[in-house]
Motif scaffolding. Structure first.
Motif, PDB file in Angstrom:
ATOM      1  N   THR A   1       0.830  -1.205   0.000  1.00  0.00           N
ATOM      2  CA  THR A   1       0.000   0.000   0.000  1.00  0.00           C
ATOM      3  C   THR A   1       0.865   1.257   0.000  1.00  0.00           C
ATOM      4  O   THR A   1       0.584   2.221  -0.729  1.00  0.00           O
ATOM      5  CB  THR A   1      -0.931   0.005   1.224  1.00  0.00           C
ATOM      6  OG1 THR A   1      -1.741  -1.173   1.201  1.00  0.00           O
ATOM      7  CG2 THR A   1      -1.827   1.233   1.217  1.00  0.00           C
ATOM      8  N   THR A   2       1.924   1.238   0.808  1.00  0.00           N
ATOM      9  CA  THR A   2       2.829   2.380   0.850  1.00  0.00           C
ATOM     10  C   THR A   2       3.534   2.580  -0.489  1.00  0.00           C
ATOM     11  O   THR A   2       3.701   3.710  -0.960  1.00  0.00           O
ATOM     12  CB  THR A   2       3.873   2.192   1.964  1.00  0.00           C
ATOM     13  OG1 THR A   2       3.203   2.038   3.216  1.00  0.00           O
ATOM     14  CG2 THR A   2       4.819   3.382   2.037  1.00  0.00           C
ATOM     15  N   PHE A   3       3.939   1.464  -1.125  1.00  0.00           N
ATOM     16  CA  PHE A   3       4.620   1.561  -2.421  1.00  0.00           C
ATOM     17  C   PHE A   3       3.730   2.232  -3.462  1.00  0.00           C
ATOM     18  O   PHE A   3       4.156   3.164  -4.159  1.00  0.00           O
ATOM     19  CB  PHE A   3       5.035   0.170  -2.901  1.00  0.00           C
ATOM     20  CG  PHE A   3       5.503   0.146  -4.327  1.00  0.00           C
ATOM     21  CD1 PHE A   3       6.764   0.604  -4.675  1.00  0.00           C
ATOM     22  CD2 PHE A   3       4.664  -0.309  -5.341  1.00  0.00           C
ATOM     23  CE1 PHE A   3       7.199   0.595  -5.997  1.00  0.00           C
ATOM     24  CE2 PHE A   3       5.083  -0.322  -6.659  1.00  0.00           C
ATOM     25  CZ  PHE A   3       6.350   0.138  -6.994  1.00  0.00           C
ATOM     26  N   PHE A   4       2.484   1.762  -3.586  1.00  0.00           N
ATOM     27  CA  PHE A   4       1.604   2.326  -4.607  1.00  0.00           C
ATOM     28  C   PHE A   4       1.187   3.750  -4.261  1.00  0.00           C
ATOM     29  O   PHE A   4       0.995   4.574  -5.165  1.00  0.00           O
ATOM     30  CB  PHE A   4       0.375   1.430  -4.807  1.00  0.00           C
ATOM     31  CG  PHE A   4       0.624   0.282  -5.736  1.00  0.00           C
ATOM     32  CD1 PHE A   4       0.526   0.450  -7.102  1.00  0.00           C
ATOM     33  CD2 PHE A   4       0.989  -0.961  -5.250  1.00  0.00           C
ATOM     34  CE1 PHE A   4       0.767  -0.598  -7.975  1.00  0.00           C
ATOM     35  CE2 PHE A   4       1.233  -2.024  -6.115  1.00  0.00           C
ATOM     36  CZ  PHE A   4       1.128  -1.839  -7.477  1.00  0.00           C
ATOM     37  N   ALA A   5       1.050   4.058  -2.975  1.00  0.00           N
ATOM     38  CA  ALA A   5       0.747   5.440  -2.586  1.00  0.00           C
ATOM     39  C   ALA A   5       1.900   6.365  -2.966  1.00  0.00           C
ATOM     40  O   ALA A   5       1.689   7.483  -3.461  1.00  0.00           O
ATOM     41  CB  ALA A   5       0.469   5.515  -1.091  1.00  0.00           C
ATOM     42  N   ALA A   6       3.144   5.885  -2.748  1.00  0.00           N
ATOM     43  CA  ALA A   6       4.308   6.682  -3.124  1.00  0.00           C
ATOM     44  C   ALA A   6       4.403   6.834  -4.641  1.00  0.00           C
ATOM     45  O   ALA A   6       4.745   7.910  -5.160  1.00  0.00           O
ATOM     46  CB  ALA A   6       5.581   6.033  -2.570  1.00  0.00           C
ATOM     47  N   LEU A   7       4.102   5.734  -5.379  1.00  0.00           N
ATOM     48  CA  LEU A   7       4.118   5.807  -6.839  1.00  0.00           C
ATOM     49  C   LEU A   7       3.087   6.814  -7.336  1.00  0.00           C
ATOM     50  O   LEU A   7       3.374   7.619  -8.239  1.00  0.00           O
ATOM     51  CB  LEU A   7       3.830   4.421  -7.425  1.00  0.00           C
ATOM     52  CG  LEU A   7       3.731   4.331  -8.955  1.00  0.00           C
ATOM     53  CD1 LEU A   7       5.038   4.760  -9.602  1.00  0.00           C
ATOM     54  CD2 LEU A   7       3.359   2.910  -9.382  1.00  0.00           C
ATOM     55  N   ALA A   8       1.902   6.776  -6.754  1.00  0.00           N
ATOM     56  CA  ALA A   8       0.860   7.731  -7.147  1.00  0.00           C
ATOM     57  C   ALA A   8       1.313   9.160  -6.868  1.00  0.00           C
ATOM     58  O   ALA A   8       1.135  10.060  -7.700  1.00  0.00           O
ATOM     59  CB  ALA A   8      -0.436   7.423  -6.403  1.00  0.00           C
ATOM     60  N   SER A   9       1.913   9.389  -5.703  1.00  0.00           N
ATOM     61  CA  SER A   9       2.366  10.730  -5.354  1.00  0.00           C
ATOM     62  C   SER A   9       3.446  11.218  -6.315  1.00  0.00           C
ATOM     63  O   SER A   9       3.427  12.370  -6.751  1.00  0.00           O
ATOM     64  CB  SER A   9       2.901  10.746  -3.916  1.00  0.00           C
ATOM     65  OG  SER A   9       1.877  10.444  -2.992  1.00  0.00           O
ATOM     66  N   ALA A  10       4.394  10.342  -6.652  1.00  0.00           N
ATOM     67  CA  ALA A  10       5.456  10.731  -7.582  1.00  0.00           C
ATOM     68  C   ALA A  10       4.888  11.050  -8.965  1.00  0.00           C
ATOM     69  O   ALA A  10       5.295  12.032  -9.612  1.00  0.00           O
ATOM     70  CB  ALA A  10       6.500   9.617  -7.677  1.00  0.00           C
ATOM     71  N   MET A  11       3.942  10.225  -9.437  1.00  0.00           N
ATOM     72  CA  MET A  11       3.349  10.470 -10.747  1.00  0.00           C
ATOM     73  C   MET A  11       2.532  11.751 -10.761  1.00  0.00           C
ATOM     74  O   MET A  11       2.474  12.462 -11.776  1.00  0.00           O
ATOM     75  CB  MET A  11       2.486   9.284 -11.163  1.00  0.00           C
ATOM     76  CG  MET A  11       3.271   8.044 -11.562  1.00  0.00           C
ATOM     77  SD  MET A  11       4.555   8.392 -12.798  1.00  0.00           S
ATOM     78  CE  MET A  11       3.597   9.209 -14.090  1.00  0.00           C
ATOM     79  N   LEU A  12       1.906  12.067  -9.630  1.00  0.00           N
ATOM     80  CA  LEU A  12       1.162  13.317  -9.550  1.00  0.00           C
ATOM     81  C   LEU A  12       2.099  14.520  -9.677  1.00  0.00           C
ATOM     82  O   LEU A  12       1.750  15.534 -10.281  1.00  0.00           O
ATOM     83  CB  LEU A  12       0.393  13.393  -8.233  1.00  0.00           C
ATOM     84  CG  LEU A  12      -0.831  12.483  -8.128  1.00  0.00           C
ATOM     85  CD1 LEU A  12      -1.409  12.537  -6.727  1.00  0.00           C
ATOM     86  CD2 LEU A  12      -1.883  12.886  -9.154  1.00  0.00           C
TER      87      LEU A  12
END
Length: 422
Positions: free
Chosen positions: A191-202
């Motif tokens: 969950t943390t990985f995908f949340a971080a990926l989403a934040s970086a892509m944003l």
């Protein structure tokens, strides 16, 4: 803001006001028209130096869609599952949310083609935009057998690389469901990985969209220089069709209030007036939350219900999102003369529902790209016109916000009506 805000914490994102992007569009259209009618000899210079700048920005925008949607969808599914485990009221609210979202998508599939048949797209607009934005006709739409085989990917990496959005979305949804069954530490890591990926892509897409006034200016100048006034007619017609589609969902909010929440029509309409006025001025459901809670008090909704369901609706639920996002994709399909098979239309509707649950927290034009892009790709519709349509999204967004706050209050009252005796 395209999906008028949400509850998920967002990283600092480079954003320019929507008015600057709109002004870039207006400036490009005016400059292009001057070239088309007063200096046509300058058209080769535009095609050589200006159009490639716009196309570079468009390519950068397209490159962000797949990773952004995958990350947001994962976090959206896990957030929805976590909410569903919060109790009976949460499950009942989510069930009603999904029912309304399915209705919203269904209305777009029925209403938007009917509106376009009743009010046809200007004849020369499709050809002008098709030649300027993509340089070629859209590819053939797959048949039913090929479409059914493509739903389950043999290689999810290949599906992502080739923009096969429906199998990618289904895989990510199943993967998120599987992760939700893992033990705490393992689940938290993913969950943390995908949340971080989403934040970086944003952050990345924020950088791209910070250049939107320049990219839109270059694209619109090239389009107007080559097509003349056709592009202006197409944009005005597009706004009308999308707003009318959203109006159906907006009016459905009153039906939900009367039929499911058992509120008198006049009382509901009076309670909604200050909410709608505030929502139009802010274009944000999140900012309208206190006023919506006040409307619930006026409608005698239990505070224990409104104080739980309303923030949940603001965080997860956008009633107009499937309808208006699908309307954009359907409009582009008609603009390009693409006959989308019924199964792919339904697939677009399913993607619209799933994406609406995952992108409600996105600000401004980011939500437009992240929400409409996957739908268009799933339906085999070109995404190039989105680069211009995002510049006028501030106008349809008024109907998005109006419909969302109206349905938020109606659904909250409907949930409350199911919890208490008559």
């Amino acid at each position: 803001m395209g999906e008028d805000g949400g509850a998920m914490a967002l990283p600092p994102i480079a954003q320019v006001p929507a008015t600057w992007t709109f002004l870039g569009l207006v400036g490009g259209l005016v400059g292009g028209l001057l070239i088309a009618f007063a200096a046509p000899q300058a058209l080769p210079l535009v095609e050589t130096w200006v159009q490639p700048v716009g196309e570079m920005w468009l390519r950068a925008l397209q490159a962000t869609i797949v990773p952004l949607v995958a990350a947001l969808l994962f976090t959206g599914v896990t957030q929805t599952l976590a909410t569903a485990s919060a109790g009976a009221v949460a499950r009942r609210s989510l069930g009603l949310f999904l029912l309304v979202l399915a209705f919203s998508a269904g209305m777009a599939l029925l209403v938007t083609p009917a509106l376009i048949a009743l009010l046809p797209i200007p004849a020369d607009a499709g050809e002008a935009l098709r030649q300027t934005l993509s340089g070629k006709d859209a590819g053939p739409v797959p048949g039913v057998a090929e479409f059914l085989r493509s739903i389950v990917p043999t290689n999810v990496i290949d599906a992502a690389a080739n923009d096969r959005m429906l199998p990618l979305i289904l895989f990510v949804s199943v993967f998120a469901l599987a992760v939700s069954r893992l033990k705490g530490p393992q689940r938290d890591v993913m969950t943390t990985f995908f949340a971080a990926l989403a934040s970086a892509m944003l952050v990345v897409i924020g950088w791209v969209l910070a250049l939107a006034p320049f990219g839109v200016f270059a694209l619109s100048l090239a389009v107007a220089a080559q097509s003349g006034t056709a592009v202006i007619g197409a944009l005005a017609h597009y706004i009308l069709i999308v707003v009318l589609t959203g109006t159906v969902v907006f009016l459905a909010g009153y039906v939900v209030a009367v039929a499911l929440a058992r509120k008198p029509l006049g009382a509901f309409a009076r309670a909604m007036l200050p909410v709608q006025t505030f929502a139009l001025s802010t274009q944000s459901s999140l900012a309208s939350l206190p006023v919506m809670l006040g409307a619930c008090r006026d409608l005698r909704v239990h505070e224990s219900t409104s104080e739980f369901v309303m923030p949940l609706a603001v965080a997860l639920f956008r009633a107009t999102s499937p309808a208006m996002n699908l309307a954009v994709a359907i409009y582009v399909a008609h603009l390009y003369g693409i006959a989308v098979p019924p199964l792919m239309m339904v697939a677009g509707g399913l993607v619209a529902i799933l994406v609406s649950l995952s992108s409600v927290s996105l600000p401004g034009s980011i939500s437009f790209v992240a929400s409409v892009g996957p739908i268009a790709i799933a339906m085999g519709v070109p995404v190039e016109p989105l680069a211009l349509l995002v510049a006028v999204e501030m106008l349809p967004d008024l109907m998005r916000t109006l419909g969302n706050v109206t349905m938020d209050v109606a659904v909250t009252a409907a949930v409350d009506a199911r919890l208490k005796p008559d």
